[in-house]
Design a protein around this motif. Structure first.
Motif, mmCIF file in Angstrom:
data_model
loop_
_atom_site.group_PDB
_atom_site.id
_atom_site.type_symbol
_atom_site.label_atom_id
_atom_site.label_comp_id
_atom_site.label_asym_id
_atom_site.label_seq_id
_atom_site.Cartn_x
_atom_site.Cartn_y
_atom_site.Cartn_z
ATOM 1 N N TYR A 168 0.826 -1.197 0.000
ATOM 2 C CA TYR A 168 0.000 0.000 0.000
ATOM 3 C C TYR A 168 0.870 1.260 0.000
ATOM 4 C CZ TYR A 168 -3.997 -2.952 1.149
ATOM 5 O OH TYR A 168 -4.973 -3.906 1.129
ATOM 6 N N TYR A 169 0.325 2.279 -0.627
ATOM 7 C CA TYR A 169 0.929 3.606 -0.628
ATOM 8 C C TYR A 169 0.006 4.496 0.193
ATOM 9 C CZ TYR A 169 3.441 1.639 -4.601
ATOM 10 O OH TYR A 169 4.198 0.834 -5.404
ATOM 11 N N TRP A 170 0.486 4.972 1.308
ATOM 12 C CA TRP A 170 -0.308 5.833 2.189
ATOM 13 C C TRP A 170 -0.108 7.260 1.701
ATOM 14 C CZ3 TRP A 170 -3.603 3.066 4.945
ATOM 15 C CH2 TRP A 170 -3.300 1.728 5.162
ATOM 16 N N TYR A 207 3.361 10.170 -1.063
ATOM 17 C CA TYR A 207 3.013 8.983 -0.299
ATOM 18 C C TYR A 207 4.193 8.480 0.517
ATOM 19 C CZ TYR A 207 5.357 6.202 -4.002
ATOM 20 O OH TYR A 207 6.259 5.667 -4.886
ATOM 21 N N THR A 258 5.396 4.449 2.089
ATOM 22 C CA THR A 258 5.087 3.023 2.058
ATOM 23 C C THR A 258 5.329 2.389 3.425
ATOM 24 O OG1 THR A 258 7.320 2.280 1.504
ATOM 25 C CG2 THR A 258 5.899 3.001 -0.329
ATOM 26 N N SER A 259 5.058 1.105 3.502
ATOM 27 C CA SER A 259 5.253 0.368 4.749
ATOM 28 C C SER A 259 6.730 0.234 5.113
ATOM 29 C CB SER A 259 4.622 -1.016 4.654
ATOM 30 O OG SER A 259 5.236 -1.758 3.616
ATOM 31 N N ARG A 312 -5.595 5.389 1.031
ATOM 32 C CA ARG A 312 -4.811 4.170 0.874
ATOM 33 C C ARG A 312 -4.880 3.764 -0.596
ATOM 34 N NH1 ARG A 312 -6.336 -1.598 3.538
ATOM 35 N NH2 ARG A 312 -7.669 -1.674 1.698
ATOM 36 N N SER A 348 -3.547 1.050 -3.600
ATOM 37 C CA SER A 348 -2.852 -0.155 -4.051
ATOM 38 C C SER A 348 -2.651 -0.003 -5.552
ATOM 39 C CB SER A 348 -3.652 -1.398 -3.670
ATOM 40 O OG SER A 348 -4.986 -1.292 -4.119
ATOM 41 N N ASP A 371 -8.312 2.884 -2.949
ATOM 42 C CA ASP A 371 -9.360 2.024 -2.424
ATOM 43 C C ASP A 371 -9.934 2.464 -1.085
ATOM 44 O OD1 ASP A 371 -6.989 -0.674 -1.678
ATOM 45 O OD2 ASP A 371 -7.319 1.255 -0.718
#
Length: 117
Positions: free
Chosen positions: A34-36, A52, A54-55, A99, A101, A105
């Motif tokens: 996911y890209y926050w 963004y 990322t995790s 969020r 992907s 989404d």
């Protein structure tokens, strides 16, 4: 169903730093793939992608905002944050977190930030 909620001051003075936080519920910001993301929409204009994280704490920013933007994560509180420095009145906008992907989404409801003295 993941939920996102923006929070932060609604009024920022010119030259100061805009700081917003996105709190994520029913989904972890440590999840891979996911890209926050932060997006904004100035009054009467279209959506503008800001950047963004990322995790794995990889960040990427819009070239037009890169010099003034930072995004960070707080995994203990499942939040990610936006800082936009040296703000000007043209930074007035509704700011959204999302969020992403392979599509957008999940979105927060947005928060209006006005830059004015």
């Amino acid at each position: 169903q993941v939920q996102l909620q923006e929070s932060g001051p609604g009024l920022v003075k010119p030259s100061q730093t805009l700081s917003l936080t996105c709190t994520v519920s029913d989904g972890s910001i440590t999840t891979n793939a996911y890209y926050w993301t932060w997006i904004r929409q100035p009054p009467g204009k279209g959506l503008e992608w800001i950047g963004y994280i990322t995790s794995t704490d990889i960040t990427y920013f819009s070239p037009s905002l890169k010099s003034r933007t930072s995004i960070s994560r707080d995994t203990s509180n499942n939040q990610f944050s936006l800082q936009l420095s040296s703000v000007i009145p043209e930074d007035t906008a509704v700011y959204y977190c999302a969020r992403v992907s392979n599509q957008f989404d999940a979105w927060g409801q947005g928060t209006l930030v006005t830059v004015s003295s």
